[in-house]
Design a protein around this motif. Structure first.
Motif, PDB file in Angstrom:
ATOM      1  N   MET A 121       0.823  -1.209   0.000  1.00 37.30           N
ATOM      2  CA  MET A 121       0.000   0.000   0.000  1.00 37.30           C
ATOM      3  C   MET A 121       0.860   1.262   0.000  1.00 37.30           C
ATOM      4  O   MET A 121       0.486   2.274  -0.594  1.00 37.30           O
ATOM      5  CB  MET A 121      -0.942  -0.024   1.200  1.00 37.30           C
ATOM      6  CG  MET A 121      -1.932  -1.176   1.150  1.00 37.30           C
ATOM      7  SD  MET A 121      -2.905  -1.331   2.655  1.00 37.30           S
ATOM      8  CE  MET A 121      -4.055   0.009   2.420  1.00 37.30           C
ATOM      9  N   SER A 168       2.123   1.661  -3.667  1.00 39.00           N
ATOM     10  CA  SER A 168       1.098   2.042  -4.641  1.00 39.00           C
ATOM     11  C   SER A 168       0.496   3.422  -4.386  1.00 39.00           C
ATOM     12  O   SER A 168      -0.166   3.987  -5.246  1.00 39.00           O
ATOM     13  CB  SER A 168      -0.021   1.009  -4.646  1.00 39.00           C
ATOM     14  OG  SER A 168      -0.764   1.076  -3.433  1.00 39.00           O
ATOM     15  N   GLU A 179      -1.738   3.818  -2.026  1.00 36.49           N
ATOM     16  CA  GLU A 179      -3.046   3.568  -1.404  1.00 36.49           C
ATOM     17  C   GLU A 179      -3.064   3.961   0.067  1.00 36.49           C
ATOM     18  O   GLU A 179      -4.074   4.445   0.579  1.00 36.49           O
ATOM     19  CB  GLU A 179      -3.418   2.094  -1.562  1.00 36.49           C
ATOM     20  CG  GLU A 179      -4.807   1.756  -1.038  1.00 36.49           C
ATOM     21  CD  GLU A 179      -5.147   0.282  -1.173  1.00 36.49           C
ATOM     22  OE1 GLU A 179      -6.316  -0.067  -0.918  1.00 36.49           O
ATOM     23  OE2 GLU A 179      -4.248  -0.523  -1.517  1.00 36.49           O
ATOM     24  N   ARG A 225      -3.825   7.579   0.454  1.00 38.19           N
ATOM     25  CA  ARG A 225      -5.216   7.863   0.103  1.00 38.19           C
ATOM     26  C   ARG A 225      -6.160   7.522   1.250  1.00 38.19           C
ATOM     27  O   ARG A 225      -7.183   8.186   1.439  1.00 38.19           O
ATOM     28  CB  ARG A 225      -5.610   7.101  -1.174  1.00 38.19           C
ATOM     29  CG  ARG A 225      -4.910   7.619  -2.423  1.00 38.19           C
ATOM     30  CD  ARG A 225      -5.553   7.087  -3.688  1.00 38.19           C
ATOM     31  NE  ARG A 225      -5.370   5.649  -3.864  1.00 38.19           N
ATOM     32  CZ  ARG A 225      -4.322   5.090  -4.453  1.00 38.19           C
ATOM     33  NH1 ARG A 225      -3.332   5.853  -4.914  1.00 38.19           N
ATOM     34  NH2 ARG A 225      -4.241   3.778  -4.589  1.00 38.19           N
TER      35      ARG A 225
END
Length: 301
Positions: A271, A274, A276, A279
């Motif tokens: 994560m 990426s 993520e 986010r």
């Protein structure tokens, strides 16, 4: 150190959402869950913890009702940066349900080690003392400190040395790492005013009961947003053993659960790579400056 027992004035709705222990007040249902979790907890179950959690389909998460990490919002929803992260990662690990178990922050590690919950998801700082009791996933964030002070910062308080030099009346929260940082700077521990959370700290500064309240940069900037009497200072790194120190917070596991921790780490690193992770954390006030490549191993030294 227990929080004060005096009754504070009623806060506006936006402040109530920022209570460190908001989940504990009026959360009888969650308390019942905690009691059930504690029943029969004198013996640590043997075997593969991840396989056990997958089999039962539920992971019990220890939380402390602290914004932005893990708390119940005004709509009664279980949320927070660590909570939302837990929902994603444990689902990918084959555990579909996340069950909150509320406790006081200082009781998180004892509760973890006595089986009241399976994992702590409270954005807990990783440090040498805690690493002797539990193991951590690599941190999902890094954090500097900041102060809540009166508007205009009349005593010009920008770090712990300033607090000691000016003999300011200093407060911080129950179980906060900032207690140790102030003591390391030369502040007498018995003179520190221990308050329940950052909202109580804001109230105390606004009322003039203390000159300064220390917390994380994120929580101080969030809690002072709508205050007409107080403000937060610029973030700074506390000094530990003569060196600037940056904290990192991560998920906490029993020392016997290395397999579960390692599986969790695999997912959190995916994560991070990426984007993520950011986010998920961004809606809770985190910035890119609070993303980190620190490891639990580094912070445990």
């Amino acid at each position: 150190m227990a929080p004060p027992t005096h009754i504070r004035r009623k806060e506006p709705a936006e402040r109530r959402t920022l209570r460190r222990r908001s989940l504990l007040a009026g959360a009888g249902a969650l308390g019942a869950l905690g009691a059930l979790g504690a029943a029969g907890c004198s013996q640590v179950p043997k075997g593969d913890t991840l396989a056990r959690l997958q089999g039962q389909g539920t992971v019990r998460l220890g939380i402390a009702g602290e914004v932005p990490y893990g708390y119940i919002n005004d709509d009664g929803e279980f949320t927070g940066e660590a909570v939302e992260l837990a929902k994603v990662i444990f689902k990918r690990l084959g555990v579909g349900h996340v069950q909150p178990v509320a406790t006081d922050f200082a009781s998180l590690i004892p509760g973890l080690n006595t089986q009241q919950f399976d994992v702590v998801s409270a954005g807990m700082y990783i440090n040498k003392e805690r690493c002797q009791q539990v193991i951590f996933a690599d941190p999902e964030y890094q954090m500097l400190d900041s102060f809540i002070v009166r508007k205009g910062n009349p005593k010009k308080l920008h770090n712990y040395a300033d607090v000691v030099r000016t003999k300011a009346k200093f407060g911080t929260g129950t179980g906060y790492a900032e207690i140790g940082y102030a003591v390391d700077a030369g502040y007498k521990e018995s003179d520190i005013v221990i308050l329940q959370d950052q909202v109580a700290g804001l109230n105390a500064v606004e009322a003039g009961r203390i000159d300064v309240f220390a917390g994380t940069a994120l929580t101080t900037r969030e809690v002072t947003k709508k205050s007409s009497k107080a403000e937060h200072t610029e973030p700074f790194a506390p000094t530990v053993d003569g060196k600037k120190h940056i904290d990192g917070g991560g998920f906490t596991f029993r020392r016997t659960d290395t397999g579960l921790r390692d599986a969790f780490n695999v997912e959190i690193h995916k994560m991070k790579k990426s984007g993520e992770l950011f986010r998920i954390l961004r809606p809770f006030g985190f910035t890119k400056a609070e993303m980190t490549t620190l490891t639990a191993e580094e912070l445990c030294r």
